[in-house]
Design a protein around this motif. Structure first.
Motif, mmCIF file in Angstrom:
data_model
loop_
_atom_site.group_PDB
_atom_site.id
_atom_site.type_symbol
_atom_site.label_atom_id
_atom_site.label_comp_id
_atom_site.label_asym_id
_atom_site.label_seq_id
_atom_site.Cartn_x
_atom_site.Cartn_y
_atom_site.Cartn_z
ATOM 1 N N LEU A 197 0.858 -1.337 -0.043
ATOM 2 C CA LEU A 197 0.239 -0.144 0.061
ATOM 3 C C LEU A 197 0.833 1.286 -0.115
ATOM 4 O O LEU A 197 0.345 2.242 -0.354
ATOM 5 C CB LEU A 197 -0.734 -0.008 1.137
ATOM 6 N N TYR A 198 1.969 1.231 0.589
ATOM 7 C CA TYR A 198 3.071 2.209 0.606
ATOM 8 C C TYR A 198 4.358 2.464 0.060
ATOM 9 O O TYR A 198 5.027 3.541 0.260
ATOM 10 C CB TYR A 198 2.947 2.863 2.184
ATOM 11 N N VAL A 199 4.994 1.252 -0.410
ATOM 12 C CA VAL A 199 6.228 1.067 -0.425
ATOM 13 C C VAL A 199 6.642 2.133 -1.702
ATOM 14 O O VAL A 199 7.323 2.928 -1.662
ATOM 15 C CB VAL A 199 6.405 -0.260 -1.119
ATOM 16 N N PHE A 200 5.961 1.866 -2.984
ATOM 17 C CA PHE A 200 6.099 2.736 -4.103
ATOM 18 C C PHE A 200 5.331 4.203 -3.759
ATOM 19 O O PHE A 200 6.027 5.236 -4.203
ATOM 20 C CB PHE A 200 5.311 2.157 -5.397
ATOM 21 N N GLY A 201 4.276 4.250 -3.025
ATOM 22 C CA GLY A 201 3.576 5.451 -2.630
ATOM 23 C C GLY A 201 4.484 6.583 -1.871
ATOM 24 O O GLY A 201 4.330 7.691 -1.883
ATOM 25 N N THR A 202 5.558 6.157 -1.111
ATOM 26 C CA THR A 202 6.480 6.941 -0.393
ATOM 27 C C THR A 202 7.627 7.285 -1.309
ATOM 28 O O THR A 202 8.503 8.020 -0.610
ATOM 29 C CB THR A 202 7.029 6.240 0.707
ATOM 30 N N ILE A 203 7.744 7.219 -2.354
ATOM 31 C CA ILE A 203 8.577 7.546 -3.377
ATOM 32 C C ILE A 203 8.438 8.555 -4.131
ATOM 33 O O ILE A 203 7.274 8.558 -4.416
ATOM 34 C CB ILE A 203 9.107 6.423 -4.477
ATOM 35 N N CYS A 204 9.083 9.818 -4.036
ATOM 36 C CA CYS A 204 8.674 10.943 -4.622
ATOM 37 C C CYS A 204 8.475 10.749 -6.244
ATOM 38 O O CYS A 204 9.385 10.002 -6.695
ATOM 39 C CB CYS A 204 9.953 12.091 -4.408
ATOM 40 N N GLU A 205 7.522 11.223 -6.570
ATOM 41 C CA GLU A 205 7.034 11.041 -8.165
ATOM 42 C C GLU A 205 8.192 11.565 -9.139
ATOM 43 O O GLU A 205 8.353 10.949 -10.251
ATOM 44 C CB GLU A 205 5.717 11.501 -8.410
ATOM 45 N N GLN A 206 9.046 12.612 -8.639
ATOM 46 C CA GLN A 206 9.918 13.139 -9.466
ATOM 47 C C GLN A 206 11.031 12.422 -9.610
ATOM 48 O O GLN A 206 12.042 12.518 -10.455
ATOM 49 C CB GLN A 206 10.334 14.547 -9.062
ATOM 50 N N ASP A 207 11.443 11.187 -8.725
ATOM 51 C CA ASP A 207 12.425 10.286 -8.781
ATOM 52 C C ASP A 207 12.376 9.194 -9.675
ATOM 53 O O ASP A 207 13.065 8.590 -10.003
ATOM 54 C CB ASP A 207 12.951 9.642 -7.470
ATOM 55 N N ILE A 208 11.058 9.102 -10.337
ATOM 56 C CA ILE A 208 10.801 8.276 -11.245
ATOM 57 C C ILE A 208 10.409 8.715 -12.712
ATOM 58 O O ILE A 208 9.340 8.905 -12.960
ATOM 59 C CB ILE A 208 9.378 7.121 -10.751
ATOM 60 N N LYS A 209 11.260 8.810 -13.385
ATOM 61 C CA LYS A 209 11.417 9.549 -14.563
ATOM 62 C C LYS A 209 11.043 8.643 -15.994
ATOM 63 O O LYS A 209 10.846 9.226 -16.867
ATOM 64 C CB LYS A 209 12.580 10.581 -14.539
#
Length: 771
Positions: free
Chosen positions: A46-58
């Motif tokens: 529920l929160y592993v990918f959600g806690t990554i800043c969206e700007q870091d996944i380009k």
């Protein structure tokens, strides 16, 4: 031969039935562990990918690299380290940080509480027991010689406990924040519901036993697995190729501060993994391993793969890295969100319960202030609820929710807590491999270097997020660790003072005659921490009020570095001085997961144990004498029957009237006597001698009768109330720790033994300890 064959043939169905029953029990435990142990790790998607800043996944390549890290992290850490190695280091069926510490205390002499030589014999079970230290080795001698190494091991155990408490604070806010991202719901109300009242917590424990929580977790896992498989085949099948470690190599090649920081969120895929080891005592190792290897691990891998597959094709979507967004829209998404909310409550409850369990173990080892502990289950040992801690966790969790209001910042703090706890387990486990399993130092070093390198890598990534929320965990660590260290330091200093200022038994039996000491009818229970000699507060009491009871019993409660002590080996009884003085010593031993009973039960148990001791002592004079420190284990049934026959009778119990009438008006400097005259209704168990006991000698029967008569005359309880004072010129650290201890001592719960004692029978002797 025919009879033997027929007997063997008849025995086959029984053995097969037992095997089937054992496997049924293992499978049932595996199912129940889904709610108790794997509640948190099953909600991690529920929160592993959600806690990554969206700007870091380009880019799509970045998604592949992050999923590769998740796959290999779960494979190496959770599957290899915990399932196949750490689970084997159980302490008589118990797991967790303190289980590893207790193993080291018994087998490597790392315990810091000072114990004199005579008490070591009293504390041990017997030769060849688990308390016997193994053959000395170079590593054991080095640890025993250097006091700093013992402090380091204790610090690691307390540090790991603080990390568990930190996870218990952060996980409710994180999981509910993530699960409620798909609905407009009050986050504060949801968090408040998790930290429910005592009655709700107890009903939660009963629900765990009735398999409601495992059903919720099973439904959530099934939904995650179906959604994961759907996303893999619908969005991007190439995600399966991302399990190749080549993608991790590419990630390291193009490393940067922002990309390295994202690893601090990836470690959250292991959140709740420590519970798999900490809650080992509730289930078996085989059931936990089966549940993880056959269900949890493959389902979570499929779920993360499906989520990464969706993210790789929806980089420009809003909130593309939330699990709920990858679920097909419509009724399925609504059902998934509702089920996620329920699963988040289950996962949060599991971490809160783990915090209760850890604090209960700290209480037994004198590393946490006294708090009220309620045992919520008679069937499952170690399942506890602590109201004060529950309120404290709720306040801290609400604080982090209100202050941050950002899932990324909360996730950064939670990630640091998770990896720090795992690193502590790795360090203690390497010591267990060398000192307890007696493997080579090379193998222990390989374990420490291999897993420690991986965990330090993630720790460095989490430290980069220090200013982005991880600082809150440092605040929690400083708060909880200060309280634990201060309480342990104050308790240790008080114990050292008692050891240094105790008087010999000859002072009470011989020198006290010159003071004109008189004996009054009744039984006097003297509660003390030392197991040999006369405590200083009692000698101070006798010097000012020269009287004590007809029967005197020195009672000590001692926590042993084991999970549980069976009732048959709990009581150690000995004699202080000659028989004519009728002075006894009773040591009540308990493990760090034992439930210490109230005084109502202890009084009858101690008197019954002393009666058995009197009968056994007379029949075994060669192996047991009256020297101080020689004890005998009481608890096994006697061949001739009970020495004392209990008769239940409910009376108004007012304590020892003679003692109170003579000395209730007397006061001295340096001591405080507290008593009240209100009668307290208690269940008083009366005793009588067995009617037909031809083998019982006349002297034994006479001493037992005197014990019964003293019991009928009344009972008084003498407790030492010590107050710490600082010596002038003490350094800042010492003053800070002692003042923290004094503050906690004044505001925490009274000692458990004093809570159910009638005020009319309670005498508290105050002394000031200058340190």
């Amino acid at each position: 031969m025919q009879n033997q064959c027929s007997d063997h043939t008849c025995a086959l169905p029984n053995s097969l039935a037992q095997r089937r029953m054992s496997w049924k029990r293992i499978l049932l435990f595996s199912f129940q562990s889904l709610g108790v142990i794997y509640g948190q790790i099953s909600t991690a998607p529920l929160y592993v990918f959600g806690t990554i800043c969206e700007q870091d996944i380009k880019s799509e390549e970045a998604v592949y690299e992050l999923f590769s890290f998740i796959f290999w992290t779960m494979t190496i850490i959770s599957l290899l380290k915990y399932s196949y190695i750490v689970l084997m280091a159980d302490d008589d069926g118990e797991g967790g940080t303190f289980a590893l510490y207790s193993l080291l205390c018994r087998h490597a002499k790392v315990g810091l509480l000072p114990i004199d030589r005579s008490s070591i014999e009293a504390m041990n079970y017997e030769a060849g027991s688990p308390f016997e230290v193994k053959v000395e080795s170079r590593a054991r001698r080095a640890i025993a010689k250097h006091k700093s190494s013992q402090y380091l091991v204790l610090f690691l155990a307390l540090f790991g406990s603080c990390m568990t408490i930190g996870v218990g604070v952060l996980t409710p806010a994180l999981s509910v924040f993530s699960a409620s991202s798909g609905v407009q719901r009050s986050l504060s109300d949801m968090t408040h519901k998790i930290f429910s009242s005592q009655s709700t917590q107890q009903s939660v424990s009963r629900a765990l036993e009735r398999c409601k929580y495992p059903s919720i977790c099973t439904s959530s896992l099934c939904m995650c697995y179906i959604v994961g498989i759907y996303n893999i085949f619908y969005w991007n099948k190439r995600i399966i190729l991302a399990i190749s470690p080549v993608y991790m190599y590419r990630f390291v090649q193009n490393i940067g501060v922002k990309s390295w920081r994202s690893l601090g969120s990836i470690i959250l895929c292991l959140a709740g993994l420590e519970a798999m080891f900490a809650d080992l005592g509730h289930f078996s190792k085989k059931s936990i391993k089966i549940a993880f290897v056959c269900l949890i691990y493959p389902v979570l891998i499929a779920c993360y793969a499906g989520q990464a597959s969706y993210m790789s094709k929806n980089l420009h979507a809003i909130n593309f890295n939330h699990l709920s967004e990858s679920v097909p829209a419509g009724a399925i998404r609504h059902s998934f969100v509702a089920l996620s909310l329920l699963a988040s409550v289950v996962g949060s409850q599991a971490t809160i319960t783990a915090s209760f369990s850890v604090i209960n173990q700290c209480l037994s080892l004198n590393c946490f202030p006294r708090v009220k502990v309620i045992h919520t289950s008679d069937k499952i040992r170690g399942q506890v609820y602590i109201p004060d801690v529950n309120w404290l966790l709720m306040i801290l969790s609400l604080t982090v929710t209100i202050v941050f209001r950002n899932i990324v910042k909360i996730g950064n703090a939670a990630g640091l807590a998770v990896i720090s706890g795992m690193l502590v387990t790795t360090c203690l486990m390497s010591l267990v491999i060398a000192l307890y399993w007696e493997k080579s130092l090379l193998l222990s070093a390989c374990f420490l270097i291999f897993f420690g390198f991986i965990e330090i890598t993630y720790l460095s990534a989490c430290m980069l997020n220090f200013h982005r929320g991880a600082w809150y965990l440092v605040f929690l660590l400083a708060l909880s660790l200060t309280v634990m260290l201060a309480w342990h330091y104050g308790t240790k200093k008080k114990y050292e003072f008692d050891l240094e200022n105790k008087v010999t038994t000859e002072w009470l039996t011989e020198l006290s005659l010159g003071l004109g000491v008189c004996r009054v009818p009744g039984i006097g229970f003297i509660y003390t921490d030392i197991v040999t000699g006369i405590p200083s507060f009692f000698s101070h009491f006798i010097a000012n009020l020269p009287a004590f009871h007809q029967v005197l019993i020195f009672v000590s409660f001692k926590s042993l570095p084991v999970p549980y002590v069976p009732p048959s080996r709990r009581y150690l009884i000995g004699r202080v001085g000659p028989k004519d003085y009728k002075i006894y010593r009773c040591i009540v031993r308990h493990g760090y997961r034992d439930h210490i009973k109230d005084t109502d039960d202890f009084e009858e148990e101690i008197i019954r144990s002393i009666g058995e001791f009197i009968a056994i002592e007379d029949n075994d004079l060669e192996s047991l004498n009256s020297q101080e420190g020689r004890m005998i284990v009481i608890g096994k049934p006697l061949s001739d029957g009970n020495a004392l026959v209990p008769l239940n009778d409910t009376n108004s119990y007012k304590g020892s009237a003679n003692f109170e009438n003579n000395y209730s008006q007397t006061s001295t400097s340096g001591s405080s006597l507290e008593s009240s005259c209100a009668p307290v209704n208690r269940k008083k168990v009366r005793f009588m001698l067995p009617p037909n006991s031809p083998k019982m000698q006349v002297s034994v029967r006479k001493e037992l009768q005197e014990l019964i008569d003293a019991r009928e005359s009344g009972t008084a309880y003498v407790l030492g109330q010590s107050h710490l004072a600082l010596r002038q010129g003490s350094n800042f650290l010492k003053r800070f720790l002692i003042k923290t201890y004094i503050f906690c001592d004044k505001n925490c719960r009274e000692t458990p033994v004093a809570l159910n004692i009638p005020h009319a029978a309670l005498v508290e002797v105050g002394m000031v300890y200058t340190i």
